[in-house]
Write a protein that holds these residues in place. Sequence first.
Motif, PDB file in Angstrom:
ATOM      1  N   ASN A  35      -7.233   7.635   8.591  1.00  0.00           N
ATOM      2  CA  ASN A  35      -7.105   6.696   7.454  1.00  0.00           C
ATOM      3  C   ASN A  35      -5.661   6.262   7.173  1.00  0.00           C
ATOM      4  N   ILE A  77       0.864  -1.195   0.000  1.00  0.00           N
ATOM      5  CA  ILE A  77       0.000   0.000   0.000  1.00  0.00           C
ATOM      6  C   ILE A  77       0.900   1.244   0.000  1.00  0.00           C
ATOM      7  N   ILE A 132      -8.755   3.402   2.124  1.00  0.00           N
ATOM      8  CA  ILE A 132      -8.281   2.727   3.348  1.00  0.00           C
ATOM      9  C   ILE A 132      -9.437   2.663   4.345  1.00  0.00           C
ATOM     10  N   GLY A 146      -8.087   1.463   8.558  1.00  0.00           N
ATOM     11  CA  GLY A 146      -7.286   2.666   8.809  1.00  0.00           C
ATOM     12  C   GLY A 146      -7.479   3.169  10.235  1.00  0.00           C
ATOM     13  N   VAL A 178      -2.513   3.608   7.625  1.00  0.00           N
ATOM     14  CA  VAL A 178      -2.517   2.143   7.738  1.00  0.00           C
ATOM     15  C   VAL A 178      -1.642   1.702   8.920  1.00  0.00           C
TER      16      VAL A 178
END
Length: 422
Positions: free
Chosen positions: A268, A103, A258, A264, A270
């Motif tokens: 948001n 990501i 996300i 998230g 990760v």
Amino acid sequence: MRRLLILGAGTAGTIMAHRMRSLLDPKEWSITTVDQRKTHYYQPGFLFLPFDIYRPKQLRKPIRKFIPSGVEFIRQPIDRIDPASDMVFLQDGRSLPYDILIIATGTDIAPQEVEGMCGPAWRRDIFDFYTFDGAKALRDKLREWDGGRLVVHICEMPIKCPVAPLEFAFLADSFFHEKGMRDRVELTFVTPLSGAFTKPTATEKLGHLLREKRIEVVTDFAIERVDHAEQKIVDYGGKEVPYDLLVTIPTNMGDAAIERSGFGDDLNFVPTDRATLQTQVKENIFAIGDATNVPASKAGSVAHFESEILSDNIMRYIEGKPLKDEFDGHANCFIETGHGKALLIDFNYTHEPVEGTFPFPGVGPLRLLRESRMNHYGKLAFRWIYWHLLLRGHHIPFVSATMDERGKNFGNTVSSKESGHG
Ligand SMILES: Cc1cc2nc3c(=O)[nH]c(=O)nc-3n(C[C@H](O)[C@H](O)[C@H](O)COP(=O)(O)OP(=O)(O)OC[C@H]3O[C@@H](n4cnc5c(N)ncnc54)[C@H](O)[C@@H]3O)c2cc1C
């Protein structure tokens, strides 16, 4: 064929596509990257665009130009990730299965998070410079603005390139001097932090520079709303700062994809292991760059350092070896101070920026935490380095992925605990 899928073809996603294509056997692994855009922006240049130092065309190139051969590029917004089925869904209804996912969807501004910011005054007398369109609109405004109260403001941390707002204030001072109108401009820097920056020694140095340049500082300002009719920002404690021109860094948030994926944090970002860069979502999902919640600076240089450790760890994951927990939060950043000078800082999770020499201990030629013309030329050279070395995943000569403690005058300032984001 096994599948590596990279979400985002900005700084971090592009670097990872290059590094992984050279490491993975093309007969065994396909690599696909997905991005909604067709243009790659050199975001550090957004700082210079409002002051007519860079032109728009110096800051953008087609994304496809930087996708290595042997890597598929899909231009399409990502809808969501489904870790349970190892699948990514795109907005056009396509689904992409993966064996390993990276990501790299970055962060963007969210001016709608603050009441009154996106009203009729947005891009009339309230501007950002964290987007290409925002920086260009601000350039047009500054070309014709004839003075008044200019407020440079940060909504909340973390933001990408946490020194950029300070640099903007310094460059504004220099810009108005050169235009012969500095005495008609009242410059104020408003921050939610208790000082100019997140780290104590640099805060002292930068605070001194702000005073020297007659830039007033308002600290601990937790914005509640923008009153665009009265032209003032108001904080939760009732503090008010009036403006004629507001240059704000809105809340920075990870992508809505996300949030739609359900993992998230409240901005948001990760959840990611700060040393291995494996996510806490699932063991075959990794994250890099601004999209993560690791407490390092959100910067292109950091994404580049992370990529050296992450590409190693993905290979170790494929080979069934334990991951290396080696990413130390290394960040390296030039701070433009105006009048053709800049500072350089180099730090990590546990060591704050201090004075010293870089990259060669005791030799330099660059000086840390000291203003110099050489550092300014280093900042300008970064654009060439970005397009030609950094984005292509090349190692930057003499600069290691983890921070070198040599050549730095820590004295008693070594901090054993981290002091917040970036
Ligand atoms: C004004 C300014 C000055 C800066 N100065 C410096 C500096 O001097 N030095 C430095 O090192 N760094 C600097 N930076 C920070 C640096 O640009 C970023 O940290 C870096 O670009 C982060 O890379 P990234 O890949 O994580 O995110 P990005 O480069 O932003 O890439 C994210 C990509 O993901 C894509 N994406 C996101 N969501 C979706 C979706 N749902 N579907 C499809 N695609 C999606 C986006 O389109 C984008 O292309 C600066 C940034 C700004 C704004």
